[in-house]
Write a protein that holds these residues in place. Structure first.
Motif, PDB file in Angstrom:
ATOM      1  N   MET A   1      20.303   4.708  94.747  1.00 19.38           N
ATOM      2  CA  MET A   1      21.266   4.064  94.901  1.00 19.38           C
ATOM      3  C   MET A   1      21.939   3.434  93.768  1.00 19.38           C
ATOM      4  SD  MET A   1      23.415   3.302  97.380  1.00 19.38           S
ATOM      5  CE  MET A   1      24.924   2.366  97.921  1.00 19.38           C
ATOM      6  N   PRO A   2      23.017   3.609  93.124  1.00 20.51           N
ATOM      7  CA  PRO A   2      23.709   3.363  92.002  1.00 20.51           C
ATOM      8  C   PRO A   2      24.084   1.815  92.086  1.00 20.51           C
ATOM      9  CG  PRO A   2      25.182   4.573  92.931  1.00 20.51           C
ATOM     10  CD  PRO A   2      23.978   4.706  93.759  1.00 20.51           C
ATOM     11  N   THR A   3      23.887   0.731  91.209  1.00 20.71           N
ATOM     12  CA  THR A   3      24.225  -0.495  91.231  1.00 20.71           C
ATOM     13  C   THR A   3      25.265  -0.458  90.018  1.00 20.71           C
ATOM     14  OG1 THR A   3      22.679  -1.185  89.764  1.00 20.71           O
ATOM     15  CG2 THR A   3      22.214  -1.185  92.019  1.00 20.71           C
ATOM     16  N   ARG A   4      25.969  -1.798  89.850  1.00 15.82           N
ATOM     17  CA  ARG A   4      26.794  -2.110  88.830  1.00 15.82           C
ATOM     18  C   ARG A   4      26.252  -2.288  87.583  1.00 15.82           C
ATOM     19  NH1 ARG A   4      29.338  -3.493  93.376  1.00 15.82           N
ATOM     20  NH2 ARG A   4      31.313  -3.048  93.634  1.00 15.82           N
ATOM     21  N   LYS A   5      24.869  -2.637  87.761  1.00 14.72           N
ATOM     22  CA  LYS A   5      24.091  -2.830  86.397  1.00 14.72           C
ATOM     23  C   LYS A   5      24.042  -1.397  85.757  1.00 14.72           C
ATOM     24  CE  LYS A   5      21.077  -6.420  87.769  1.00 14.72           C
ATOM     25  NZ  LYS A   5      19.648  -6.693  87.891  1.00 14.72           N
ATOM     26  N   HIS A   6      24.101  -0.395  86.337  1.00 13.40           N
ATOM     27  CA  HIS A   6      24.509   0.797  85.494  1.00 13.40           C
ATOM     28  C   HIS A   6      25.423   1.030  84.656  1.00 13.40           C
ATOM     29  CE1 HIS A   6      21.554   2.206  88.876  1.00 13.40           C
ATOM     30  NE2 HIS A   6      20.909   2.894  87.665  1.00 13.40           N
ATOM     31  N   LEU A   7      26.378   0.127  84.931  1.00 14.52           N
ATOM     32  CA  LEU A   7      27.721   0.201  84.106  1.00 14.52           C
ATOM     33  C   LEU A   7      27.541  -0.192  82.577  1.00 14.52           C
ATOM     34  CD1 LEU A   7      30.247  -1.049  86.528  1.00 14.52           C
ATOM     35  CD2 LEU A   7      30.023   1.230  85.850  1.00 14.52           C
ATOM     36  N   GLN A   8      26.397  -0.997  82.335  1.00 13.60           N
ATOM     37  CA  GLN A   8      25.923  -1.412  81.066  1.00 13.60           C
ATOM     38  C   GLN A   8      25.775  -0.177  80.113  1.00 13.60           C
ATOM     39  OE1 GLN A   8      26.090  -4.483  79.140  1.00 13.60           O
ATOM     40  NE2 GLN A   8      25.751  -2.775  77.309  1.00 13.60           N
ATOM     41  N   SER A   9      25.014   1.122  80.711  1.00 12.03           N
ATOM     42  CA  SER A   9      24.719   2.173  80.059  1.00 12.03           C
ATOM     43  C   SER A   9      25.709   3.123  80.021  1.00 12.03           C
ATOM     44  CB  SER A   9      23.269   2.910  80.868  1.00 12.03           C
ATOM     45  OG  SER A   9      23.893   3.294  82.292  1.00 12.03           O
ATOM     46  N   LEU A  80      30.634   8.592  85.406  1.00  9.51           N
ATOM     47  CA  LEU A  80      30.603   7.589  86.696  1.00  9.51           C
ATOM     48  C   LEU A  80      29.980   8.381  88.017  1.00  9.51           C
ATOM     49  CD1 LEU A  80      33.809   5.477  86.059  1.00  9.51           C
ATOM     50  CD2 LEU A  80      31.176   4.527  85.952  1.00  9.51           C
ATOM     51  N   HIS A  81      30.476   9.662  87.849  1.00 16.05           N
ATOM     52  CA  HIS A  81      30.420  10.674  89.135  1.00 16.05           C
ATOM     53  C   HIS A  81      29.111  10.843  88.947  1.00 16.05           C
ATOM     54  CE1 HIS A  81      30.953  13.746  92.016  1.00 16.05           C
ATOM     55  NE2 HIS A  81      30.134  14.660  91.188  1.00 16.05           N
ATOM     56  N   GLY A  82      28.367  11.282  87.891  1.00 16.42           N
ATOM     57  CA  GLY A  82      27.241  11.876  87.747  1.00 16.42           C
ATOM     58  C   GLY A  82      25.983  10.562  88.037  1.00 16.42           C
ATOM     59  N   LEU A  83      26.468   9.408  87.889  1.00 14.73           N
ATOM     60  CA  LEU A  83      25.657   8.408  88.350  1.00 14.73           C
ATOM     61  C   LEU A  83      25.830   7.832  89.791  1.00 14.73           C
ATOM     62  CD1 LEU A  83      25.988   6.193  84.912  1.00 14.73           C
ATOM     63  CD2 LEU A  83      23.646   7.496  86.072  1.00 14.73           C
ATOM     64  N   GLY A  84      26.886   8.502  90.511  1.00 20.94           N
ATOM     65  CA  GLY A  84      26.989   8.213  91.802  1.00 20.94           C
ATOM     66  C   GLY A  84      27.831   7.050  91.958  1.00 20.94           C
ATOM     67  N   ILE A  85      28.395   6.516  90.993  1.00 23.28           N
ATOM     68  CA  ILE A  85      29.200   5.387  90.816  1.00 23.28           C
ATOM     69  C   ILE A  85      30.801   5.523  91.163  1.00 23.28           C
ATOM     70  CG2 ILE A  85      30.009   3.277  89.295  1.00 23.28           C
ATOM     71  CD1 ILE A  85      27.500   3.723  87.852  1.00 23.28           C
ATOM     72  N   PRO A  86      31.240   5.026  92.045  1.00 18.85           N
ATOM     73  CA  PRO A  86      32.532   5.039  92.342  1.00 18.85           C
ATOM     74  C   PRO A  86      33.804   4.675  91.366  1.00 18.85           C
ATOM     75  CG  PRO A  86      31.598   3.793  94.149  1.00 18.85           C
ATOM     76  CD  PRO A  86      30.548   3.933  93.102  1.00 18.85           C
ATOM     77  N   LEU A  87      34.437   5.282  91.307  1.00 21.84           N
ATOM     78  CA  LEU A  87      35.623   5.280  90.078  1.00 21.84           C
ATOM     79  C   LEU A  87      36.165   3.588  90.225  1.00 21.84           C
ATOM     80  CD1 LEU A  87      37.745   8.538  89.819  1.00 21.84           C
ATOM     81  CD2 LEU A  87      35.997   7.601  88.250  1.00 21.84           C
ATOM     82  N   GLU A  88      36.520   3.332  91.236  1.00 19.70           N
ATOM     83  CA  GLU A  88      36.951   1.818  91.683  1.00 19.70           C
ATOM     84  C   GLU A  88      36.065   0.716  91.047  1.00 19.70           C
ATOM     85  OE1 GLU A  88      36.128   4.232  94.573  1.00 19.70           O
ATOM     86  OE2 GLU A  88      38.235   4.938  94.192  1.00 19.70           O
ATOM     87  N   TRP A  89      34.653   1.006  90.836  1.00 16.33           N
ATOM     88  CA  TRP A  89      33.894   0.082  90.272  1.00 16.33           C
ATOM     89  C   TRP A  89      34.024  -0.113  88.694  1.00 16.33           C
ATOM     90  CZ3 TRP A  89      27.986   0.600  92.168  1.00 16.33           C
ATOM     91  CH2 TRP A  89      28.123   0.237  93.453  1.00 16.33           C
ATOM     92  N   ALA A  90      34.780   0.713  88.017  1.00 17.18           N
ATOM     93  CA  ALA A  90      35.485   0.589  86.556  1.00 17.18           C
ATOM     94  C   ALA A  90      36.753   0.622  86.500  1.00 17.18           C
ATOM     95  CB  ALA A  90      34.356   1.549  85.961  1.00 17.18           C
TER      96      ALA A  90
END
Length: 152
Positions: A1-9, A80-90
């Motif tokens: 499950m992706p989290t916003r912490k992945h946004l650092q990478s 973002l898609h590859g990490l399963g992070i919604p575009l709305e998070w960034a």
């Protein structure tokens, strides 16, 4: 499950890709072309707001870099898609380029021709938290006479 912490990478990867020699514009290193543009504008600072408006925005304004901005918008979406992070998070990613620094940066590249520069990447999430990365090296303004043009 992706989290916003992945946004650092994601911020780190975007900065690394942006300063990479593989970031090419018309067959030349995009950082050198941006450095040349900054010099022509008599500034040492360029700000690229990748997600502003429909096509992103660069300050000082120019249409010359519309294609790389578009490419990096797509790279961000793909990452973002590859990490399963919604575009709305960034919703915001700003790249700030600082040229002609007095000293090199701690993660200098092995290419040490020209003046030190720094790329600051700030990705802000939908909750207002910023994730930052800074990378740099050395560059000189683009010159078709001093550079070899790549096929890309």
């Amino acid at each position: 499950m992706p989290t916003r912490k992945h946004l650092q990478s994601v911020a780190r990867n975007m900065a690394a890709s942006f300063i990479s020699r593989n970031n090419s514009l018309e067959g030349y290193w995009a950082i050198g072309k941006l450095c040349n543009f900054a010099e022509a504008q008599q500034t040492d600072k360029l700000i690229i707001d990748l997600l502003k408006g429909a096509n992103g925005e660069i300050s000082p304004p120019t249409e010359e870099f519309a294609l790389p901005i578009h490419v990096y918008r797509r790279k961000l979406a793909a990452q973002l898609h590859g990490l399963g992070i919604p575009l709305e998070w960034a919703p915001r990613l700003v790249l700030t380029l600082l040229f002609n620094l007095q000293h090199g940066v701690e993660n200098d590249s092995h290419y040490a021709q020209g003046q030190p520069y720094l790329c600051l990447c700030e990705l802000t999430d939908d909750r207002g938290t910023s994730y930052r990365s800074r990378m740099g090296g050395y560059c000189r303004p683009h010159s078709q006479w001093n550079e070899s043009r790549s096929g890309g």
